[in-house]
Design an enzyme around this catalytic site. Structure first.
Site: not given
Length: 184
Positions: A130, A148-150, A163
């Site tokens: 992202l 943020c999202h790993g 992701p």
């Protein structure tokens, strides 16, 4: 051709209806109209080109002597962070060792740096999930980690876990000398 009743010949071009002349007039009118449309449209098309200040940001030069072994510098390039990392021999060895690992976006370490310059890795510093900015040293693979999202990246900037679908992007760059790189 002779008329059977009167004996007169009928010529289709006798009244001045020369089809070649009519075709020429049509072609000339179409060409003039196309030229007029092109002349009117060009200013609108030309204004879509990037401005001078944007073109100036298209490439940057950086002095590599400012980076010590094992460090990275974050530059701003085209409005995005750019990581210039001086990799240690251990980081290079770990990246080469993982060339045959199960990678989501398979790419060898040698394809991510210039030949003979394995110690210098230049990548766009935005997560491919992202667009967050990953930090170095926090991931499971010794590379970058996006908190943020790993997403976890290895020492070559390849996605290993999380992701993110793609590796950190490698921009076009060239070495102007042993101590200077031009990016973009």
């Amino acid at each position: 051709m002779a008329d059977t009743v009167t004996g007169a010949t009928s010529d289709p071009h006798a009244a001045g209806d020369d089809p070649n002349r009519r075709d020429f007039i049509h072609i000339a009118a179409i060409a003039a109209a196309a030229g007029a449309v092109g002349t009117l449209a060009w200013p609108f098309i030309d204004q879509m080109n990037p401005s001078g200040d944007t073109l100036a940001l298209a490439s940057i030069e950086f002095d590599l002597t400012k980076v010590a072994e094992g460090q990275q510098v974050v530059l701003k390039w085209r409005g995005k962070p750019l990581f210039v990392r001086y990799r240690t021999p251990a980081e290079i060895a770990a990246a080469v060792k993982d060339d045959n690992a199960d990678l989501r976006d398979p790419q060898k370490d040698e394809d991510r740096h210039k030949p003979g310059k394995a110690e210098w890795l230049v990548v766009v510093g935005t997560c491919t999930h992202l667009g967050c900015v990953p930090t170095f040293g926090g991931g499971d693979y010794g590379g970058w980690f996006c908190p943020c999202h790993g997403s976890h990246y290895d020492t070559s900037g390849r996605i290993r876990k999380g992701p993110a679908p793609l590796n950190l992007a490698v921009p076009d760059y060239d070495f102007l000398s042993d101590t200077k790189v031009k990016i973009g």
